[in-house]
Motif scaffolding. Sequence first.
Motif, PDB file in Angstrom:
ATOM      1  N   LYS A   8       0.862  -1.195   0.000  1.00  0.00           N
ATOM      2  CA  LYS A   8       0.000   0.000   0.000  1.00  0.00           C
ATOM      3  C   LYS A   8       0.890   1.234   0.000  1.00  0.00           C
ATOM      4  CE  LYS A   8      -3.444   2.966   1.121  1.00  0.00           C
ATOM      5  NZ  LYS A   8      -3.961   3.503   2.344  1.00  0.00           N
ATOM      6  N   ALA A  51      -5.321   8.101  -1.311  1.00  0.00           N
ATOM      7  CA  ALA A  51      -5.876   9.220  -2.064  1.00  0.00           C
ATOM      8  C   ALA A  51      -5.091  10.516  -1.862  1.00  0.00           C
ATOM      9  CB  ALA A  51      -7.330   9.432  -1.645  1.00  0.00           C
ATOM     10  N   HIS A  56      -9.080  13.167  -0.338  1.00  0.00           N
ATOM     11  CA  HIS A  56      -9.499  13.524   1.014  1.00  0.00           C
ATOM     12  C   HIS A  56     -10.031  14.948   1.139  1.00  0.00           C
ATOM     13  CE1 HIS A  56      -8.353   9.922   3.280  1.00  0.00           C
ATOM     14  NE2 HIS A  56      -7.391   9.783   2.383  1.00  0.00           N
ATOM     15  N   GLY A 148      -8.098   3.528  -2.666  1.00  0.00           N
ATOM     16  CA  GLY A 148      -9.216   4.052  -1.887  1.00  0.00           C
ATOM     17  C   GLY A 148     -10.157   4.807  -2.815  1.00  0.00           C
ATOM     18  N   SER A 163     -11.595   2.668   2.119  1.00  0.00           N
ATOM     19  CA  SER A 163     -10.175   3.023   2.221  1.00  0.00           C
ATOM     20  C   SER A 163      -9.288   1.917   1.636  1.00  0.00           C
ATOM     21  CB  SER A 163      -9.820   3.238   3.703  1.00  0.00           C
ATOM     22  OG  SER A 163      -8.422   3.364   3.865  1.00  0.00           O
ATOM     23  N   GLY A 164      -8.144   2.321   1.115  1.00  0.00           N
ATOM     24  CA  GLY A 164      -7.150   1.344   0.668  1.00  0.00           C
ATOM     25  C   GLY A 164      -6.741   0.427   1.822  1.00  0.00           C
ATOM     26  N   THR A 225     -10.443   9.131   6.230  1.00  0.00           N
ATOM     27  CA  THR A 225     -10.267   7.757   6.721  1.00  0.00           C
ATOM     28  C   THR A 225      -9.317   7.795   7.923  1.00  0.00           C
ATOM     29  OG1 THR A 225      -8.643   7.407   4.980  1.00  0.00           O
ATOM     30  CG2 THR A 225     -10.844   6.602   4.557  1.00  0.00           C
TER      31      THR A 225
END
Length: 272
Positions: A8, A51, A56, A148, A163-164, A225
């Motif tokens: 990630k 993101a 966001h 995400g 969310s991722g 998130t």
Amino acid sequence: MRDCVIVKWGGSLITDKESMCTADIEIIQSLAAVAKQCLDEGLDLILVHGAGSFGHLRAKHWRLNEGLLRSNNFNTQPDCENQKQAVSIVRNEMLTLNHEVSKALVELGLKVSTKPPHKWARNTGSNFDGDVTKTFYDYQNSICITFGDVVDCDGEREFGILSGDDLVVRLCKDIPNVKRLVFAIGGVDGILKRPPSIAKPSDLIEEWSSGMNFEGVHNSEIDVTGGIGLKAIRGSEVAQLGIEVLIVNGSHPERVFSACIGENVIGTRIIA
Ligand code: IP8
């Protein structure tokens, strides 16, 4: 069967979080080179990215994480008048950021396959609905990328933020040969005992398990998130599956590579 690594790339690592829709191309290119090194080492790699300033900021303004709010007076933006428009703008912003990520990988001769969550996933949290095995059918032939996103949700909410950090949990559960999960984050070396602004190198928690206290960076003014707290919780869910979980500072690409191939590295290992 080869080992698979889920990586990630944090949104605050690959974008400038203070400035709307600004990607950090240099970091993206350095992480793409690490992805190539991992494939050269014989690993399968699935990439999930956050993101940052592409999702966001607008999602926060329009409270997209709360779903459809019928009786709310929002301040309109020059290019956006209501939440539903904001949903489609944020989805497009995420596709734009994804384009930068994909481009960096393709420029290195890698084959990529993008899976935008709003096309295959519904509902939020790591238990979201979506057929991971079917969607990621080609992960052994290309670098599959997801991120995400704003997804459709059941009931009156209509939409929400997936969310991722939730996506990585499901990938670890549903993809059969996942060996480790690596979170490459921006600005810090891992989970710290004290707030990052005053932490010393000795404040890095090298091994973390749920229940241990820590001080994280979660800029709730900007983020919709969960910041490092969500990573820690999701990471410990994954560690319970017997999968290695590491959080490393992505501004040091060599650490991301070491983490991916299972070498000792500066960072936090999450244990069950
Ligand atoms: O940065 C958030 O994804 P994350 C997605 O992985 C949006 O938590 C659109 C804000």
